[in-house]
Design an enzyme around this catalytic site. Structure first.
Site, short mmCIF file in Angstrom:
data_model
loop_
_atom_site.label_atom_id
_atom_site.label_comp_id
_atom_site.label_asym_id
_atom_site.label_seq_id
_atom_site.Cartn_x
_atom_site.Cartn_y
_atom_site.Cartn_z
N LYS A 27 0.84 -1.20 0.00
CA LYS A 27 0.00 0.00 0.00
C LYS A 27 0.87 1.24 0.00
O LYS A 27 0.66 2.16 -0.80
CB LYS A 27 -0.91 -0.03 1.24
CG LYS A 27 -2.14 0.82 1.11
CD LYS A 27 -3.00 0.72 2.38
CE LYS A 27 -3.74 -0.61 2.44
NZ LYS A 27 -4.21 -0.91 3.81
N ARG A 97 -3.12 3.12 8.63
CA ARG A 97 -3.44 1.95 7.82
C ARG A 97 -2.27 0.97 7.79
O ARG A 97 -1.12 1.37 7.63
CB ARG A 97 -3.73 2.37 6.37
CG ARG A 97 -4.57 3.61 6.24
CD ARG A 97 -4.65 4.11 4.80
NE ARG A 97 -5.38 3.21 3.93
CZ ARG A 97 -5.49 3.39 2.62
NH1 ARG A 97 -4.86 4.41 2.03
NH2 ARG A 97 -6.17 2.52 1.88
N GLY A 106 -8.08 -7.28 4.84
CA GLY A 106 -8.93 -7.39 6.02
C GLY A 106 -8.27 -8.09 7.20
O GLY A 106 -8.89 -8.28 8.24
N MET A 108 -5.47 -7.12 8.87
CA MET A 108 -4.89 -6.23 9.88
C MET A 108 -5.77 -4.99 10.01
O MET A 108 -6.78 -4.88 9.37
CB MET A 108 -3.46 -5.89 9.50
CG MET A 108 -2.54 -7.09 9.72
SD MET A 108 -0.86 -6.72 9.32
CE MET A 108 -0.97 -6.37 7.60
N ARG A 364 -3.66 -1.39 -6.46
CA ARG A 364 -2.89 -2.64 -6.38
C ARG A 364 -3.31 -3.52 -7.55
O ARG A 364 -4.36 -3.32 -8.16
CB ARG A 364 -3.14 -3.35 -5.05
CG ARG A 364 -4.57 -3.80 -4.88
CD ARG A 364 -4.80 -4.49 -3.55
NE ARG A 364 -6.23 -4.54 -3.28
CZ ARG A 364 -6.76 -4.63 -2.07
NH1 ARG A 364 -6.00 -4.67 -1.00
NH2 ARG A 364 -8.06 -4.69 -1.90
N HIS A 482 -9.76 -43.99 -5.82
CA HIS A 482 -9.92 -44.46 -7.20
C HIS A 482 -10.86 -43.56 -7.99
O HIS A 482 -10.54 -43.10 -9.09
CB HIS A 482 -10.44 -45.90 -7.18
CG HIS A 482 -10.78 -46.43 -8.53
ND1 HIS A 482 -12.07 -46.45 -9.01
CD2 HIS A 482 -9.99 -46.90 -9.52
CE1 HIS A 482 -12.05 -46.94 -10.23
NE2 HIS A 482 -10.81 -47.23 -10.56
N ARG A 590 -2.51 -47.09 -21.46
CA ARG A 590 -2.56 -48.29 -20.63
C ARG A 590 -3.46 -49.30 -21.33
O ARG A 590 -4.49 -48.92 -21.89
CB ARG A 590 -3.16 -47.99 -19.26
CG ARG A 590 -2.45 -46.92 -18.48
CD ARG A 590 -3.21 -46.71 -17.18
NE ARG A 590 -2.68 -45.58 -16.44
CZ ARG A 590 -3.08 -44.32 -16.62
NH1 ARG A 590 -4.00 -44.05 -17.54
NH2 ARG A 590 -2.55 -43.36 -15.91
N ARG A 646 1.77 -49.15 -23.35
CA ARG A 646 2.38 -49.95 -22.30
C ARG A 646 1.78 -51.35 -22.29
O ARG A 646 0.56 -51.50 -22.34
CB ARG A 646 2.15 -49.29 -20.93
CG ARG A 646 2.77 -50.10 -19.80
CD ARG A 646 2.58 -49.43 -18.46
NE ARG A 646 1.19 -49.50 -18.02
CZ ARG A 646 0.75 -48.93 -16.90
NH1 ARG A 646 1.58 -48.24 -16.14
NH2 ARG A 646 -0.51 -49.03 -16.55
N SER A 792 10.45 -43.72 -20.25
CA SER A 792 9.37 -42.86 -19.76
C SER A 792 9.32 -43.05 -18.25
O SER A 792 9.13 -44.16 -17.76
CB SER A 792 8.05 -43.25 -20.40
OG SER A 792 7.02 -42.48 -19.82
N CYS A 859 5.45 -39.88 -17.41
CA CYS A 859 4.02 -40.16 -17.64
C CYS A 859 3.26 -40.38 -16.33
O CYS A 859 2.13 -40.83 -16.33
CB CYS A 859 3.85 -41.36 -18.56
SG CYS A 859 4.54 -42.87 -17.85
N TYR A 879 9.77 -34.59 -23.08
CA TYR A 879 8.33 -34.29 -23.03
C TYR A 879 7.75 -34.70 -21.67
O TYR A 879 8.35 -35.47 -20.92
CB TYR A 879 7.57 -35.01 -24.15
CG TYR A 879 7.53 -36.51 -24.01
CD1 TYR A 879 6.52 -37.13 -23.26
CD2 TYR A 879 8.49 -37.31 -24.61
CE1 TYR A 879 6.49 -38.51 -23.12
CE2 TYR A 879 8.47 -38.69 -24.47
CZ TYR A 879 7.46 -39.28 -23.72
OH TYR A 879 7.43 -40.63 -23.57
P1 ADP Z 1 -7.53 -2.63 3.81
O1 ADP Z 1 -6.09 -2.89 3.57
O2 ADP Z 1 -8.17 -3.59 4.74
O3 ADP Z 1 -8.27 -2.37 2.54
P2 ADP Z 1 -7.31 0.24 4.15
O4 ADP Z 1 -6.06 0.73 4.75
O5 ADP Z 1 -7.40 0.31 2.66
O6 ADP Z 1 -7.55 -1.24 4.64
O7 ADP Z 1 -8.51 1.01 4.82
C1 ADP Z 1 -9.86 0.59 4.74
C2 ADP Z 1 -10.74 1.72 4.25
O8 ADP Z 1 -10.61 2.86 5.07
C3 ADP Z 1 -10.36 2.22 2.89
O9 ADP Z 1 -10.97 1.45 1.91
C4 ADP Z 1 -10.90 3.62 2.87
O10 ADP Z 1 -12.23 3.62 2.48
C5 ADP Z 1 -10.80 4.02 4.31
N1 ADP Z 1 -9.66 4.93 4.47
C6 ADP Z 1 -8.41 4.62 4.81
N2 ADP Z 1 -7.62 5.71 4.84
C7 ADP Z 1 -8.40 6.75 4.52
C8 ADP Z 1 -8.18 8.15 4.37
N3 ADP Z 1 -6.98 8.70 4.56
N4 ADP Z 1 -9.22 8.91 4.03
C9 ADP Z 1 -10.43 8.36 3.82
N5 ADP Z 1 -10.71 7.06 3.94
C10 ADP Z 1 -9.71 6.25 4.29
MG MG Z 2 3.70 -48.26 -12.83
MG MG Z 3 -7.99 -1.09 1.14
#
Ligand code: ADP
Ligand code: MG
Ligand code: MG
Length: 902
Positions: A27, A97, A106, A108, A364, A482, A590, A646, A792, A859, A879
């Site tokens: 990120k 973040r 989701g 962390m 990303r 099987h 076979r 075979r 083979s 094979c 192969y």
């Molecule tokens: P995750 O990696 O779980 O997607 P994020 O760090 O992207 O977590 O944060 C989750 C949400 O929080 C983001 O999708 C965004 O909507 C909101 N968010 C994070 N930072 C900001 C920011 N600086 N301003 C506004 N919204 C934010």
């Molecule tokens: Mg055999």
């Molecule tokens: Mg995010």
């Protein structure tokens, strides 16, 4: 120079860049990259993953100098924004973040609105002229912060239902009830102000601490909590599954808050630069007016389509961003194009519009389905955005699986009645009427009915029914049972180990989770997910040949790969199927399956129970016309390409596992006394058939078997050659451990070939070689290669004999071995390169010492496994051979191996 711990980004410049993912996390690196590109990103800074490592190495302390660097970067942010963190009249608010090298969605924590206190809230109210908004932000901060920082990261494990977040949400509900309103948005500024007071008291009462009323304290609390969350249970589990090392650590991003919930000129959304489901090159996404980012992701409100192109039947009545805020949409569209052109791959982006101004919060590489991956790779390559090699590396070979099988219509599946779950043994979807025996399956199918064979477990005697069925469902068995093996080989949908099934074969009924189904009732299987549904759900057909993107990708794969790809096929239909997928010959045909056909099995049994050579020869010669016909079919289907056949391999006892009734019938048919027949069958019983009388040992003891099979192959070859059909048979002797064994069989085969050429007065080419599947064969490969024209590697048996594991009994201990990491993975699925691989390498080496250009292939099941294919490439094989439905996977994996290693 001392280590730099904090990297600033924003205002069109940044200390970091995309290549610094290891240090800044995904990120952070991408926020820096976007800033450098001039894309509008709320300014902020990234604390490096090094700090996380230091934190855990030093009793959760921060390195010296971090404090000063954070202050310095914060000052830069304040300068860009013209605000001040903790300032009562003009406060800066930030989000904190997490962000690891590899995205862990989701797993962390994130804390928003940090910096709001009883002091600074005044400034926010004044600035926005919106008291309601300010108190709403404040109560969100208290909720998130007390949950993430004060409870979770402090290691407090509340009793069920007593978590602080739940308690605060309960207070919110109470207030809504009290004010007699439905939605949060109906609460007034006064209501929220009161709620904040209630929240603070609840926090103090529950956690024994005041909610921090100092911006700096909040900031450091949030930073610590993100580092702590790296070692939260969720994150640890996720790393285990994804194989992410614990040492990597997470970075922390502190970023200026922007608000999508400041009124009708604000909004938020998530989008993909191309459609992640289909791969179509159209900007695709969702947005919500007057909302925070979380609202889109959490699914609390139904989002709108971002543009007119993205509208469906269900969403056509909703406003698109394109129509509501055309100017901003244009800006966003330009940015998404810029990002994709820059990263040369499909991006998954998050954005927020605050008061008519667009901000990018994340970009990303986006996840995608198999068909989408193929389409994107092909289209991007055709557009010159990436080269062929990159395109080939963009698709995971396993993703091609999704192309090859009809699938249960995903829309219908959502609302279907699920009967039970089992193990997803054979991919794709299948629907049909329930039958309980293999014979019924074959019979019904012959009448044109679609059936699903439902069994407790399957045996080799069931193969005709399994083949006739649309799909197979068993109550017992695992992924290597099987049924599973056979089904995967055919690319047939199959679910095994569905233990909820209670099958009553006698009355042709089954009960499952309270439902009773009888023969003829429709069910549908999703073999990719292991789900059984009641009724007939529609399937959607794959159409590979007409998929231009797939064709392009496969053309490039052919151009770049060095390994040949053949198929393991026992029937003309399978051979034709594999050829359509791009197979360049048969690596393993076979011959034993051919004997299970009811018409032939009795001749086979007669041969097996024969008392002397004469009777045996008489019986086996009855099989000659059938075998010749089989080979005609297969050789013809592979016209112009080599076909490795075979000779008979399994222990004879497998053909005579008979119940009393069958023994009676056979004794009548053959005119042998029942007791004599039983005694003969018993005499064939072996304690350890896998290491018993099988493979070339059969042909050595009963040369007439080899003669008959060789004759069938060569007569078919001679006849086809006279018809002008070009065929290239390669006769393969199984389970050879010494050159003398091979020589014994080779002489018979060559003699038969000479005879047939003379009798039929045709000349034809053929090869005689052997399967290398015993450790000893690898050790003496130089001797075997003196006369063997090809090798083979039969890596299934080679794995069994090298480990001393019986593949059929591995279920008893393999799960434990995998749990305790004694083995990294099932060595029957992915070749054990360290151990078995050494034998393969030695066999290749020694074989080529004697015969420089000896043709060498593989094979075993491994021939379709990408990691094993990579090994085969590196070891110099000519192969790989795999089941028809794995051919495309092998073609792509072979190209990837060439690209990665050369
Ligand atoms: P995750 O990696 O779980 O997607 P994020 O760090 O992207 O977590 O944060 C989750 C949400 O929080 C983001 O999708 C965004 O909507 C909101 N968010 C994070 N930072 C900001 C920011 N600086 N301003 C506004 N919204 C934010
Ligand atoms: Mg055999
Ligand atoms: Mg995010």
């Amino acid at each position: 120079m001392s280590t730099k711990y904090v990297y600033f980004f924003g205002d069109g410049k940044a200390d970091g860049k995309a290549e610094m993912k290891n240090l800044l996390g995904g990120k952070g690196a991408n926020l820096a990259e976007m800033s450098n590109l001039g894309v509008p990103v709320p300014p902020g800074f990234t604390i490096t993953t090094d700090v996380c490592t230091y934190y855990y190495d030093n009793g959760k302390k921060y390195p010296n100098g971090l404090d000063a660097e954070v202050k310095e970067s914060l000052k830069k942010v304040e300068e860009v924004m013209g605000t001040k963190f903790g300032d009562p009249s003009n406060p800066l608010l930030v989000s904190i973040r997490s962000g690891a090298r590899q995205s862990m969605p989701g797993m962390m924590e994130t804390v928003l609105n940090v910096g709001l206190t009883s002091n600074t809230i005044k400034g926010l109210i004044e600035k926005t002229n919106n008291e309601r908004f300010a108190y709403d932000a404040y109560r969100r901060l208290i909720t998130m912060y007390s949950d993430v920082v004060m409870e979770k990261s402090a290691g407090i494990e509340p009793a069920e239902g007593m978590a602080i977040r739940e308690q605060l949400e309960h207070e919110l509900e109470k207030m809504k009830k009290d004010r007699n309103v439905q939605a949060d948005t109906e609460l007034t500024a006064e209501d929220l102000k009161e709620l904040v007071t209630i929240y603070k008291k609840k926090v103090k009462d529950t956690l024994g601490k005041d909610f921090p009323d100092d911006a700096m304290e909040q900031l450091w609390g949030g930073i610590g909590a993100v580092f702590q969350s790296w070692n939260g249970k969720r994150a640890i589990n996720y790393r285990k599954i994804e194989g992410i090392p614990d040492e990597w650590g997470t970075a922390v991003n502190v970023q200026t808050m922007v608000f999508g919930n400041m009124g009708d000129s604000s909004a938020t959304g998530v989008a993909f630069t191309r459609n992640p489901a289909t791969g179509e090159n159209v900007f695709f996404g969702e947005w919500l007016p007057n909302a925070q980012g979380e609202d889109v992701v959490a699914g609390t409100r139904t989002p709108n389509p971002i543009n007119e192109d993205g509208k469906t039947e269900d969403t056509k009545h909703l406003d698109s961003l394109e129509s509501k805020m055309p100017e901003l949409y244009k800006q966003l569209d330009a940015i998404q194009k810029k990002l994709e052109n820059h990263y040369h791959d499909m991006q998954d982006i998050e954005f927020t519009i605050q008061d008519g101004r667009l901000w990018m919060l994340q970009t990303r590489t986006g996840k995608r389905t198999g068909p989408a991956a193929v389409r994107m790779a092909a289209e991007m390559c055709n557009a010159g955005l990436i080269d062929e090699k990159t395109a080939l590396m963009r698709v995971k070979p396993s993703q091609l699986d999704e192309f090859l099988h009809p699938m249960v219509d995903p829309e219908e599946e959502k609302t279907a009645l699920e009967l039970a779950k089992g193990l997803p043994a054979g991919p794709g979807g299948g629907h049909g009427m329930i039958v309980f025996t293999a014979d019924d399956a074959a019979e019904w199918a012959k009448k044109g009915k679609q059936v699903i064979l439902v069994r407790n477990e399957t045996s080799p005697e069931d193969v005709h029914g399994m083949h006739a069925a649309e799909a197979i469902l068993t109550a017992k068995g695992g992924m290597t049972s099987h049924a599973a093996l056979v089904a995967r080989g055919w690319g047939k949908c199959c679910i095994v180990g569905c233990s909820a099934l209670d099958i009553d074969v006698a009355s042709k009924k089954l009960s499952v989770n309270g439902e009773v189904l009888k023969e003829g009732d429709w069910i549908t299987l999703n073999g990719t997910k292991g789900r059984v549904y009641k009724g007939k759900l529609p399937l959607v057909e794959p159409d590979l040949e007409r998929n231009e993107f797939y064709s392009s990708l496969m053309n490039w794969a052919d151009k770049h790969r060095k390994l040949g790809v053949r198929t393991n096929a026992d029937s003309p239909a399978d051979a034709a199927q594999a050829r359509a997928f791009g197979a360049e010959g048969i690596g393993l045909c076979r011959t034993e399956h051919m004997f299970f056909d009811p018409k032939r099995i009795s001749a086979m049994r007669e041969m097996i129970v024969a008392e002397n050579e004469e009777n045996r020869r008489k019986a086996i010669m009855k099989l000659l016309p059938y075998q010749r016909e089989d080979f005609m079919g297969i050789l013809k289907a592979m016209e112009g390409l080599p076909v490795t056949i075979r000779l008979l391999d399994p222990p004879l006892h497998e053909f005579v596992t008979l119940d009393d009734k069958q023994v009676k019938e056979l004794s009548a048919e053959l005119g042998i006394k029942e007791s004599d027949l039983k005694a003969r069958i018993n005499s064939l019983h072996e304690l350890n058939p896998m290491l018993g009388h099988r493979g070339c040992r059969l042909g050595i003891a009963y040369p007439e078997i080899t003669e008959m099979q060789a004759r069938a192959i060569f007569e078919a070859t001679a006849d086809l050659t006279s018809q002008g059909v070009k065929v290239f048979p390669e006769v393969m002797v199984p389970l050879v451990g010494s050159s003398n064994e091979f020589e014994n069989q080779r002489e018979l085969i060559v003699k038969t070939a000479d005879e047939v050429q003379k009798e039929k007065n045709v000349k034809f080419d053929y090869l005689v070689g052997t399967m290398i599947e015993l450790p000893r064969a690898c050790l003496v490969a130089n001797e075997i290669a003196k006369t063997a024209e090809f090798f083979s590697f039969g890596t299934n048996d080679l794995t069994q004999t090298t480990f001393g594991f019986s593949r059929d009994d591995i279920g008893g201990f393999l799960p434990k071995y995998l749990d305790h990491k004694i083995l990294p993975e099932d060595p029957f699925q992915s070749l054990d390169q360290n151990g078995v691989g050494q034998l393969v390498a030695m066999g290749v080496d020694k074989g080529r010492q004697t015969r420089k250009d000896i043709k060498i292939g593989i094979c075993g099941e491994h021939g379709g496994d990408p990691a094993s294919i990579d090994f085969c490439h590196r070891t110099g094989l000519n192969y790989v051979s795999c089941s028809p439905f794995r051919v495309p996977i092998a073609l792509l994996a072979a190209a990837q191996a060439a690209i990665e290693n050369d």
